[in-house]
Write an enzyme that holds these catalytic residues in place. Structure first.
Site, PDB file in Angstrom:
ATOM      1  N   LYS A  76      -7.268  10.777   5.141  1.00 43.84           N
ATOM      2  CA  LYS A  76      -7.626   9.420   4.710  1.00 43.84           C
ATOM      3  C   LYS A  76      -8.465   8.757   5.797  1.00 43.84           C
ATOM      4  O   LYS A  76      -8.180   8.905   6.991  1.00 43.84           O
ATOM      5  CB  LYS A  76      -6.341   8.622   4.441  1.00 43.84           C
ATOM      6  CG  LYS A  76      -6.581   7.252   3.815  1.00 43.84           C
ATOM      7  CD  LYS A  76      -5.251   6.578   3.469  1.00 43.84           C
ATOM      8  CE  LYS A  76      -5.441   5.228   2.808  1.00 43.84           C
ATOM      9  NZ  LYS A  76      -4.161   4.569   2.465  1.00 43.84           N
ATOM     10  N   SER A 151      -3.689   2.905  -2.155  1.00 45.71           N
ATOM     11  CA  SER A 151      -5.022   3.022  -1.614  1.00 45.71           C
ATOM     12  C   SER A 151      -5.430   4.434  -1.210  1.00 45.71           C
ATOM     13  O   SER A 151      -6.609   4.670  -0.954  1.00 45.71           O
ATOM     14  CB  SER A 151      -5.149   2.099  -0.395  1.00 45.71           C
ATOM     15  OG  SER A 151      -4.256   2.504   0.622  1.00 45.71           O
ATOM     16  N   SER A 175       1.011   3.079  -1.111  1.00 49.96           N
ATOM     17  CA  SER A 175      -0.302   3.734  -1.149  1.00 49.96           C
ATOM     18  C   SER A 175      -0.325   5.255  -1.069  1.00 49.96           C
ATOM     19  O   SER A 175      -1.371   5.861  -1.279  1.00 49.96           O
ATOM     20  CB  SER A 175      -1.180   3.200  -0.025  1.00 49.96           C
ATOM     21  OG  SER A 175      -1.769   1.997  -0.447  1.00 49.96           O
TER      22      SER A 175
HETATM   23  N1  GLN Z   1      -1.282  -1.739  -3.233  1.00 50.69           N
HETATM   24  C1  GLN Z   1      -0.660  -2.381  -2.128  1.00 50.69           C
HETATM   25  C2  GLN Z   1      -1.623  -3.360  -1.490  1.00 50.69           C
HETATM   26  O1  GLN Z   1      -2.638  -3.575  -2.041  1.00 50.69           O
HETATM   27  C3  GLN Z   1      -0.182  -1.356  -1.128  1.00 50.69           C
HETATM   28  C4  GLN Z   1      -1.284  -0.758  -0.361  1.00 50.69           C
HETATM   29  C5  GLN Z   1      -0.824   0.208   0.684  1.00 50.69           C
HETATM   30  O2  GLN Z   1       0.270   0.726   0.626  1.00 50.69           O
HETATM   31  N2  GLN Z   1      -1.694   0.408   1.669  1.00 50.69           N
HETATM   32  O3  GLN Z   1      -1.375  -3.914  -0.476  1.00 50.69           O
END
Ligand code: GLN
Length: 485
Positions: A76, A151, A175
Site C-alpha cells: 500500500k 482504503s 481499511s
Molecule cells: N473508511 C474509514 C475512513 O474513511 C476507515 C479508513 C481506514 O481504515 N483507513 O476513515
C-alpha cells in the site's frame, strides 16, 4: 489456475524442489498486472527493475527458501519504501521519496519477499471505496462497475485478481477488512501495536495498523509471522511475544464460545449479508462451537466517535504537509499564501473535510464537548468488548453491512459512505485484532465474515477463520470484470 492464486505453501513446495524460481514468480506477477491492471487500476507504480534484481539475488542464495522467499507482494502506498516514491494516494506528496524503509519492509526483506509495486488507496487512508484516491479509482475484479472497498482497495484488488501473491494494507477504521470482504480475499487487522507503524504515513495514530491481505487464512498467518513484533522505533509498539501463528491453525473449535452481537446483525445490514453470516455461524456450530447472541450497547455510537477522533488526529498529523518539507509546493505571495495554495491544491475534498472536522473538534471551546467526550465513549466501547471477552473466546459478525457498492453510488453523501464502516469501526476503537474471511456470495458478490479476538490473540482469530474456511463455503474464482454474473 494462475500461478499466483496458489497458496504460499504450495508455491513454497515447488520452490524447494526448484521447479519454480523467484524470477518465474515475478514474471507471472508482471504479466498478470500487464494483462489486467489497465482495467483494475490496483497499482500506482511498479518497480520492475528493482524487483528483477531482487529476484536474481533471491535465486542465487537459494539453499532453503523461506515461506515468503521470492513471492511478489504489493505494498500500500502509505508504507514508506526507499525504492519507490510514497504518496499515500495524495497529490500533496507528489513524488516524495522516503529516505528509509518502513519496519515492515525491512521485515519482508528479511523474509525475502519481493515487492513489485505500490498499490492505490484512498488519499491518506480516508475512504471506504478508493474513489478518494488522488490519482485514479480502483475497480473491483468481480465487477468493474463496483468499488473494491477502501482504503486498501488497490491491495485487495491486486490479490483478488492474482496480480501478486499477497499484499500489505493498513487499517484505521476498517481499511484492510472491508476491501478484503468486497474483493473476496482474507484481510487481517492485528491488535493495535502488534505490528510496527514506523514508516507508515500517519492518518490517525491511535488507530492505524498495518496488516496482510492474502488469498487464504494460512497465508495471513505466514505474513503475520514475518511482520509482527516489537520495534523500538515505534513508541507504541508492544513488547509482547509473537507466537507461532501457523501452529494455531489446528481446527480445534469444539467448545469454543462465539459471541454474535445483535447490533452487528440488525438494522442497516443487508438481508443477503445477514443470511450468509447465519450460514457461516451454522458451520462453526456444526464444528462444535457454542454460538450465542450478545449485546455491545455502545457500538451504536462508534461511527460518530470515530469521526471525531480520527479527523482530530488527522488534522494534527497532516499539518506537516506545508509545501516546505514534503512533495508538492505551490508558490505564493508570502509564506502563508504559499501554505494556503499548496494545501488547497494538494489535498482532495475528503481530506479537506476531515481536516476541518478535526480542527473544529479540537478547537478551544469545543474540545470538551467533542474530542474529550468522544475519548470517553471510546473507553465505553472498549469496555463492552472487555466484558464480552470474560465469557467468550471470539466475537463474530459481518465485516461490512453490504457487498461492494457501485462506483459513484455513495460519493454524494459522506454520511452513507461513513456508515459502511459500522461493523469495523468499533473493533478499531477497541484496538482489537480481527480478520475478514470470505463466506460466500450474495447476488454474485463476496461477503466477508469478521472474527474479532482478545488483545494480542491473533492466533485465536486465525484459528477460527481457518476452521471456517476449511469447512465453509468456498468462493469461485472471480471472472475478471464480472462476466460470470
Ligand atoms: N473508511 C474509514 C475512513 O474513511 C476507515 C479508513 C481506514 O481504515 N483507513 O476513515
Amino acid at each position: 489456475m494462475s500461478l499466483l492464486k496458489q497458496s504460499l505453501n504450495e508455491i513454497h513446495k515447488r520452490r524447494k524442489s526448484r521447479e519454480l524460481s523467484a524470477q518465474d514468480l515475478l514474471d507471472a506477477s508482471l504479466s498478470r498486472i500487464r494483462e489486467t491492471d489497465d482495467r483494475i487500476g490496483a497499482f500506482l507504480k511498479l518497480d520492475e527493475e528493482g524487483a528483477r534484481k531482487r529476484a536474481e539475488r533471491i535465486d542465487e542464495g537459494d539453499e532453503d527458501p523461506g515461506l515468503l522467499a521470492g513471492l511478489p507482494v504489493g505494498i500500500k502506498d502509505n508504507i514508506s519504501t526507499k525504492a519507490l516514491s510514497t504518496t499515500a494516494g495524495s497529490r500533496i506528496l507528489g513524488d516524495y521519496a522516503p529516505l528509509y524503509d518502513a519496519t515492515v519492509m525491512e521485515k519482508l526483506e528479511h523474509s525475502r519477499a519481493n515487492m513489485v509495486g505500490k498499490t492505490n488507496m484512498d488519499e491518506f487512508g480516508m475512504g471506504s471505496s478508493n474513489e478518494n484516491s488522488g490519482f485514479h479509482p480502483v475497480r473491483n475484479p468481480w465487477d468493474f462497475d463496483r468499488v473494491p472497498g477502501g482504503s486498501s482497495g488497490g491491495s485487495a484488488a491486486a490479490v483478488a485478481a492474482g496480480q501478486v501473491s499477497f499484499a500489505l494494507g493498513s487499517d484505521t477504521g476498517g481499511s484492510i477488512r472491508q476491501p478484503a470482504a468486497f474483493c473476496g480475499v482474507v484481510g487481517m487487522k492485528p491488535t493495535y501495536s502488534r505490528v510496527s507503524r514506523f514508516g507508515l504515513v500517519a492518518f490517525a495514530s491511535s488507530l492505524d495498523q498495518i496488516g496482510p491481505l492474502t488469498r487464504n487464512v494460512e497465508d495471513a498467518a505466514v505474513v503475520m509471522q514475518s511482520i509482527a513484533g516489537f520495534d523500538a522505533k515505534d513508541s507504541t509498539s508492544a513488547d509482547v511475544e509473537v507466537p507461532d501463528y501457523l501452529s494455531a491453525l489446528n481446527g480445534e473449535v469444539k467448545g469454543l464460545k462465539v459471541a454474535v452481537p445483535r447490533e452487528m446483525m440488525g438494522e442497516g445490514v443487508d438481508a443477503g449479508v445477514r443470511e450468509k453470516i447465519r450460514q457461516a455461524l451454522k458451520v462453526l456450530e456444526d464444528l462444535g462451537a457454542v454460538v450465542e447472541e450478545v449485546s455491545l450497547p455502545h457500538s451504536e455510537y462508534a461511527v460518530a466517535t470515530y469521526y471525531l477522533l480520527a479527523p482530530a488526529e488527522a488534522s494534527s498529523n497532516l499539518a506537516r504537509y506545508d509545501g516546505v518539507r514534503y512533495g508538492a509546493r505551490v508558490e505564493g505571495d508570502n509564506l502563508v499564501d504559499m501554505y494556503n495554495r499548496t494545501r488547497s491544491s494538494g489535498f482532495g475534498p475528503e481530506v479537506k473535510r476531515r481536516i476541518m472536522l478535526g480542527t473544529y473538534a479540537l478547537s478551544s471551546g469545543y474540545y470538551d464537548a467533542y474530542y474529550l467526550k468522544a475519548q470517553k465513549v471510546r473507553t465505553l466501547i472498549r469496555r463492552d468488548y472487555e466484558e464480552i471477552f470474560q465469557s467468550y473466546d471470539v466475537v463474530v459478525g459481518p465485516t461490512a453491512p453490504t457487498t461492494a457498492f457501485r462506483i459513484g453510488e455513495k460519493t454524494e453523501d459522506p454520511l452513507t459512505m461513513y456508515l459502511n464502516d459500522i461493523c469495523t469501526i468499533p473493533v478499531s476503537l477497541a484496538g482489537l485484532p480481527a480478520v475478514s474471511v470470505p463466506c460466500g456470495l450474495s447476488d454474485g458478490l463476496p461477503v466477508g465474515l469478521q472474527i474479532i479476538g482478545k488483545p494480542f490473540d491473533e492466533s485465536g482469530v486465525l484459528k477460527v477463520a481457518h476452521a471456517y474456511e476449511q469447512n465453509g463455503e468456498r468462493l469461485p474464482e472471480p471472472r475478471i470484470g464480472g462476466d460470470a454474473r
